[in-house]
Design a protein around this motif. Structure first.
Motif, PDB file in Angstrom:
ATOM      1  N   ALA A 136       0.781  -1.957   0.104  1.00  0.00           N
ATOM      2  CA  ALA A 136       0.159   0.182  -0.458  1.00  0.00           C
ATOM      3  C   ALA A 136       1.064   1.091  -0.377  1.00  0.00           C
ATOM      4  CB  ALA A 136      -0.972  -0.139   1.368  1.00  0.00           C
ATOM      5  N   VAL A 137       0.710   2.231   0.138  1.00  0.00           N
ATOM      6  CA  VAL A 137      -0.707   2.752  -1.033  1.00  0.00           C
ATOM      7  C   VAL A 137      -0.647   3.184  -2.688  1.00  0.00           C
ATOM      8  CG1 VAL A 137      -1.892   3.539   0.843  1.00  0.00           C
ATOM      9  CG2 VAL A 137      -0.941   5.107  -0.322  1.00  0.00           C
ATOM     10  N   SER A 138       0.646   3.729  -2.517  1.00  0.00           N
ATOM     11  CA  SER A 138       1.361   3.039  -3.944  1.00  0.00           C
ATOM     12  C   SER A 138       1.951   1.303  -3.962  1.00  0.00           C
ATOM     13  CB  SER A 138       2.485   3.942  -4.719  1.00  0.00           C
ATOM     14  OG  SER A 138       1.829   6.008  -4.049  1.00  0.00           O
ATOM     15  N   GLY A 139       0.829   1.445  -3.940  1.00  0.00           N
ATOM     16  CA  GLY A 139       0.889  -0.207  -4.725  1.00  0.00           C
ATOM     17  C   GLY A 139      -0.380  -1.198  -4.944  1.00  0.00           C
ATOM     18  N   PRO A 140      -0.079  -2.470  -5.268  1.00  0.00           N
ATOM     19  CA  PRO A 140      -1.333  -3.292  -6.324  1.00  0.00           C
ATOM     20  C   PRO A 140      -2.800  -3.337  -4.703  1.00  0.00           C
ATOM     21  CG  PRO A 140       0.798  -4.313  -5.741  1.00  0.00           C
ATOM     22  CD  PRO A 140       0.775  -3.254  -5.131  1.00  0.00           C
ATOM     23  N   ASP A 141      -2.231  -3.364  -3.742  1.00  0.00           N
ATOM     24  CA  ASP A 141      -3.486  -4.226  -2.763  1.00  0.00           C
ATOM     25  C   ASP A 141      -3.878  -3.241  -2.465  1.00  0.00           C
ATOM     26  OD1 ASP A 141      -1.886  -7.219  -3.218  1.00  0.00           O
ATOM     27  OD2 ASP A 141      -0.178  -6.112  -1.579  1.00  0.00           O
ATOM     28  N   VAL A 142      -3.692  -1.294  -1.741  1.00  0.00           N
ATOM     29  CA  VAL A 142      -4.532  -1.254  -1.135  1.00  0.00           C
ATOM     30  C   VAL A 142      -3.977  -0.003  -1.745  1.00  0.00           C
ATOM     31  CG1 VAL A 142      -5.342  -0.109   1.181  1.00  0.00           C
ATOM     32  CG2 VAL A 142      -4.723  -2.594   0.820  1.00  0.00           C
ATOM     33  N   ARG A 143      -5.252   1.130  -1.928  1.00  0.00           N
ATOM     34  CA  ARG A 143      -5.563   2.664  -2.258  1.00  0.00           C
ATOM     35  C   ARG A 143      -5.399   4.033  -1.368  1.00  0.00           C
ATOM     36  NH1 ARG A 143     -11.039   4.007  -2.968  1.00  0.00           N
ATOM     37  NH2 ARG A 143     -11.339   3.016  -3.647  1.00  0.00           N
TER      38      ARG A 143
ATOM     39  N   PRO B 269     -11.487   1.857 -11.548  1.00  0.00           N
ATOM     40  CA  PRO B 269     -11.113   1.866 -12.626  1.00  0.00           C
ATOM     41  C   PRO B 269      -9.709   2.802 -12.090  1.00  0.00           C
ATOM     42  CG  PRO B 269     -12.443   3.161 -12.468  1.00  0.00           C
ATOM     43  CD  PRO B 269     -12.401   2.719 -11.226  1.00  0.00           C
ATOM     44  N   VAL B 270      -8.627   1.373 -12.861  1.00  0.00           N
ATOM     45  CA  VAL B 270      -7.425   1.999 -13.051  1.00  0.00           C
ATOM     46  C   VAL B 270      -6.989   1.500 -13.832  1.00  0.00           C
ATOM     47  CG1 VAL B 270      -7.072   0.753 -10.767  1.00  0.00           C
ATOM     48  CG2 VAL B 270      -6.105  -0.432 -12.562  1.00  0.00           C
ATOM     49  N   GLN B 271      -5.559   2.633 -14.186  1.00  0.00           N
ATOM     50  CA  GLN B 271      -4.756   2.250 -15.585  1.00  0.00           C
ATOM     51  C   GLN B 271      -3.288   2.386 -14.786  1.00  0.00           C
ATOM     52  OE1 GLN B 271      -4.380   7.977 -15.363  1.00  0.00           O
ATOM     53  NE2 GLN B 271      -4.146   6.323 -17.548  1.00  0.00           N
ATOM     54  N   GLU B 272      -2.768   2.128 -15.840  1.00  0.00           N
ATOM     55  CA  GLU B 272      -0.765   1.016 -15.538  1.00  0.00           C
ATOM     56  C   GLU B 272      -0.304   2.451 -16.381  1.00  0.00           C
ATOM     57  OE1 GLU B 272       2.069  -2.493 -16.014  1.00  0.00           O
ATOM     58  OE2 GLU B 272      -0.010  -2.759 -16.795  1.00  0.00           O
TER      59      GLU B 272
ATOM     60  N   ASP C 256      -3.124   2.887 -10.337  1.00  0.00           N
ATOM     61  CA  ASP C 256      -2.971   4.266  -9.839  1.00  0.00           C
ATOM     62  C   ASP C 256      -3.952   4.883 -10.591  1.00  0.00           C
ATOM     63  OD1 ASP C 256      -2.948   7.022  -9.237  1.00  0.00           O
ATOM     64  OD2 ASP C 256      -1.684   7.613 -10.437  1.00  0.00           O
ATOM     65  N   PHE C 257      -5.371   4.823  -9.978  1.00  0.00           N
ATOM     66  CA  PHE C 257      -6.497   5.240 -10.286  1.00  0.00           C
ATOM     67  C   PHE C 257      -6.876   6.071 -11.410  1.00  0.00           C
ATOM     68  CE2 PHE C 257     -10.839   7.986  -9.713  1.00  0.00           C
ATOM     69  CZ  PHE C 257     -11.810   6.921  -9.891  1.00  0.00           C
ATOM     70  N   ALA C 258      -7.581   5.857 -12.198  1.00  0.00           N
ATOM     71  CA  ALA C 258      -8.103   5.726 -13.850  1.00  0.00           C
ATOM     72  C   ALA C 258      -8.517   7.877 -13.654  1.00  0.00           C
ATOM     73  CB  ALA C 258      -8.864   5.331 -14.606  1.00  0.00           C
ATOM     74  N   LEU C 259      -9.383   8.061 -13.081  1.00  0.00           N
ATOM     75  CA  LEU C 259      -9.751  10.025 -12.381  1.00  0.00           C
ATOM     76  C   LEU C 259      -9.509  10.534 -11.452  1.00  0.00           C
ATOM     77  CD1 LEU C 259     -13.463   9.227 -13.121  1.00  0.00           C
ATOM     78  CD2 LEU C 259     -11.793   9.274 -14.920  1.00  0.00           C
ATOM     79  N   SER C 260      -9.708  10.981 -10.984  1.00  0.00           N
ATOM     80  CA  SER C 260      -9.004  11.778  -9.909  1.00  0.00           C
ATOM     81  C   SER C 260      -9.324  10.940  -8.314  1.00  0.00           C
ATOM     82  CB  SER C 260      -9.191  13.545  -9.731  1.00  0.00           C
ATOM     83  OG  SER C 260      -9.095  14.011  -8.627  1.00  0.00           O
TER      84      SER C 260
ATOM     85  N   ASP D 193      -9.921  12.471  -5.985  1.00  0.00           N
ATOM     86  CA  ASP D 193     -10.620  13.636  -5.263  1.00  0.00           C
ATOM     87  C   ASP D 193     -12.034  13.576  -5.896  1.00  0.00           C
ATOM     88  OD1 ASP D 193     -10.888  14.807  -7.295  1.00  0.00           O
ATOM     89  OD2 ASP D 193     -10.224  17.124  -5.799  1.00  0.00           O
ATOM     90  N   ALA D 194     -12.411  12.400  -6.538  1.00  0.00           N
ATOM     91  CA  ALA D 194     -13.809  11.989  -7.298  1.00  0.00           C
ATOM     92  C   ALA D 194     -14.262  12.130  -5.876  1.00  0.00           C
ATOM     93  CB  ALA D 194     -13.362  11.262  -8.200  1.00  0.00           C
ATOM     94  N   PRO D 195     -15.734  12.650  -6.295  1.00  0.00           N
ATOM     95  CA  PRO D 195     -16.710  11.987  -5.413  1.00  0.00           C
ATOM     96  C   PRO D 195     -17.059  10.653  -5.278  1.00  0.00           C
ATOM     97  CG  PRO D 195     -17.627  13.416  -6.501  1.00  0.00           C
ATOM     98  CD  PRO D 195     -16.349  13.411  -7.242  1.00  0.00           C
ATOM     99  N   ASP D 196     -17.289   9.628  -6.758  1.00  0.00           N
ATOM    100  CA  ASP D 196     -17.417   8.688  -7.210  1.00  0.00           C
ATOM    101  C   ASP D 196     -16.419   7.627  -7.481  1.00  0.00           C
ATOM    102  OD1 ASP D 196     -18.904   6.273  -7.557  1.00  0.00           O
ATOM    103  OD2 ASP D 196     -19.910   6.875  -9.062  1.00  0.00           O
ATOM    104  N   MET D 197     -15.673   6.755  -7.286  1.00  0.00           N
ATOM    105  CA  MET D 197     -14.603   5.793  -7.287  1.00  0.00           C
ATOM    106  C   MET D 197     -15.008   5.108  -8.163  1.00  0.00           C
ATOM    107  SD  MET D 197     -11.924   7.583  -6.061  1.00  0.00           S
ATOM    108  CE  MET D 197     -10.210   6.510  -6.258  1.00  0.00           C
ATOM    109  N   GLY D 198     -16.105   3.985  -8.188  1.00  0.00           N
ATOM    110  CA  GLY D 198     -16.592   3.129  -8.676  1.00  0.00           C
ATOM    111  C   GLY D 198     -18.168   2.473  -8.899  1.00  0.00           C
ATOM    112  N   GLY D 199     -18.226   3.610  -8.697  1.00  0.00           N
ATOM    113  CA  GLY D 199     -19.564   3.152  -9.593  1.00  0.00           C
ATOM    114  C   GLY D 199     -20.275   3.365 -10.859  1.00  0.00           C
TER     115      GLY D 199
END
Length: 524
Positions: free
Chosen positions: A285-292, A310-313, A320-324, A326-332
């Motif tokens: 974690a948290v710059s790691g593959p298990d925990v963000r 959603p993530v991007q390599e 890394d997260f594919a958006l921001s 501070d986004a209010p929704d991470m996976g909806g």
């Protein structure tokens, strides 16, 4: 069938929800989770699923419903409360971000007592602690072969001090798991070493042998790395092979405070390979593959926190997260669609909510710990929202956790124990019907805290649910929310008195498996 803290039933019972989705009660086996190692080949098909621009919105949701956590992620989520210990030269200089040219002799924790740390954390309800083995200043808290910027250059304990060894031994002695933070940023290596020196990645043999190296032969690795990447690999090798089992390796993504043209591109892929091989059960974690990272340093997760996001390599295998953040929704559903143009995968990547008990991360004598009420609010805003709390408690200049902080940790645990006392549904009767699970308490009881959880071995599926109580023969809605995940705690502003309670899943991606349905009456 009796209900206890983990909805014990004899077999899983599938239910058709009123929305057309389905719900299942998890079998009693959900109360126990194995922590055995999961190989990369076994986890890849389900832990991370590729996406493409050709996926329809419905296809994205279907793929998200198929993502599953690894065993190490399930074990990490069950920790609930973890601790951070920011300790180092900054403790004595008063800085939050060191310069890298400090005299290590400033480090003089003459009263160091890591057993005191461990007792305070254990009594505070914590199950794992992470030590800042190296912060951004680059001064390491153990006897390293690869830098002089360390406790070995302090007159403390005659240059023989080793905070990491004392810390690791104490935590295990008192039943806590051991985590290490090793900063990728390194101001000392920038000033006097190899950080951001422009070296190319090439094959490096790890560990790098040094004059007088008396280590017995152990595993060696040939991994691509820059000069600084190899330096990090060597230090990781020391920490992961000489201090007993390590349960979590914590990285941030900070860059050193250097000119823009002196950026160091970190060798994440090689670091991950080394960790996975040497300590395969350790969470990265948290710059790691298990925990963000949850996206803030206030300790609060989102109202609806998704573990599948959603993530991007990016460079050298970093996810890394594919958006921001501070986004209010991470996976909806909206987030899945919004991230589609840049996302490479949908990944099980649960949130860790970090916060310090004081205003700073390192000890400052003029700061005081947060109140019990503040910590309680943080607990419900993190653990109660499908996240794990990472609370920093910084040791002082003596090498002790301050008395006020130790007291506050105990008060915090006692408060949570009063907020969530015995489960009133422990001896209840449970029945199922389309879309609902109903518990009968046998007599009317007051409830103002409701704890729920999915069996995340089947993924995270619930997108909407309601909790209802029966009064005068009619069902009344007392709470509703979106996600469940591994932990959801609902707080009722006014206690509700009823004998029969039920949960109805109103929207779900796939069959949802309920692992926990607890009813509590707080005593605070």
């Amino acid at each position: 069938m009796a209900v206890s803290r983990r909805l014990f039933v004899t077999a899983a019972a599938s239910l058709v929800a009123s929305s057309g989705t389905s719900l299942a009660l998890a079998p009693s086996a959900s109360a126990s989770v194995s922590t055995s190692t999961v190989s990369a080949s076994a986890e890849e098909p389900w832990y991370r699923i590729p996406v493409s621009p050709d996926d329809t919105p419905e296809g994205l949701v279907r793929k998200a419903s198929q993502v599953r956590p690894t065993e190490r992620q399930i074990a990490w989520q069950a920790l609930e409360r973890t601790a951070f210990l920011h300790f180092g030269v900054n403790t004595f200089t008063g800085l939050e971000w060191g310069t890298g040219d400090e005299d290590p002799d400033v480090f003089q924790p003459v009263g160091l007592d890591t057993d005191q740390w461990a007792r305070a954390l254990r009594d505070g309800g914590f199950k794992l602690a992470i030590l800042t083995v190296k912060h951004h200043d680059g001064c390491v808290l153990y006897q390293s072969r690869y830098t002089n910027h360390s406790v070995a250059s302090s007159s403390w304990q005659g240059g023989q001090g080793d905070v990491l060894r004392s810390f690791a031994d104490s935590m295990r002695r008192h039943g806590l798991k051991v985590g290490v933070y090793i900063s990728p940023a390194d101001e000392n290596q920038y000033l006097h070493g190899v950080y951001a020196n422009g070296s190319a990645r090439s094959e490096r043999t790890i560990p790098t042998r040094v004059p007088g190296d008396d280590r017995p032969d152990g595993p060696t690795f040939t991994l691509p790395a820059t000069d600084y990447g190899a330096h990090m690999l060597d230090q990781l090798y020391e920490v992961l092979t000489e201090y007993g089992p390590i349960d979590e390796v914590w990285f941030d993504g900070a860059q050193g405070r250097i000119p823009p043209d002196k950026v160091e591109t970190y060798d994440w892929d090689s670091w991950y390979t080394l960790i996975r091989t040497l300590v395969p059960d350790a969470t990265v974690a948290v710059s790691g593959p298990d925990v963000r990272w949850v996206g803030n340093e206030g300790g609060f997760a989102r109202e609806n926190e998704w573990s599948v996001v959603p993530v991007q390599e990016k460079d050298n295998g970093r996810m890394d997260f594919a958006l921001s953040y501070d986004a209010p929704d991470m996976g909806g559903r909206d987030a899945l669609v919004a991230a589609q143009p840049v996302a490479d995968y949908l990944q099980w990547w649960p949130a860790e909510a970090d916060v310090s008990i004081r205003d700073g991360w390192f000890y400052h004598a003029d700061q005081q710990p947060k109140s019990v009420q503040q910590l309680t609010d943080i607990y419900f805003g993190s653990v109660g929202r499908n996240s794990v709390l990472l609370l920093n408690i910084p040791p002082d200049k003596q090498g002790l956790l301050p008395a006020a902080d130790v007291t506050r940790l105990r008060e915090f645990r006692e408060r949570i124990d009063r907020e969530l006392p015995e489960d009133l549904a422990r001896d209840a009767r449970v029945t199922t019907s389309p879309g609902t699970i109903t518990v009968d308490l046998g007599r009317a009881r007051e409830v103002n805290r409701i704890r729920l959880a999915e069996d995340i071995r089947h993924g995270q599926q619930v997108e909407g649910f309601v909790v209802e109580a029966q009064s005068g023969g009619a069902w009344t809605r007392v709470a509703e929310a979106g996600t469940l995940g591994a932990s959801r705690i609902l707080l009722l502003s006014t206690p509700v008195r009823a004998r029969r309670w039920r949960i109805r899943v109103t929207r779900s991606r796939q069959t949802a498996h309920l692992a926990q349905f607890e009813l509590h009456r707080s005593r605070s």
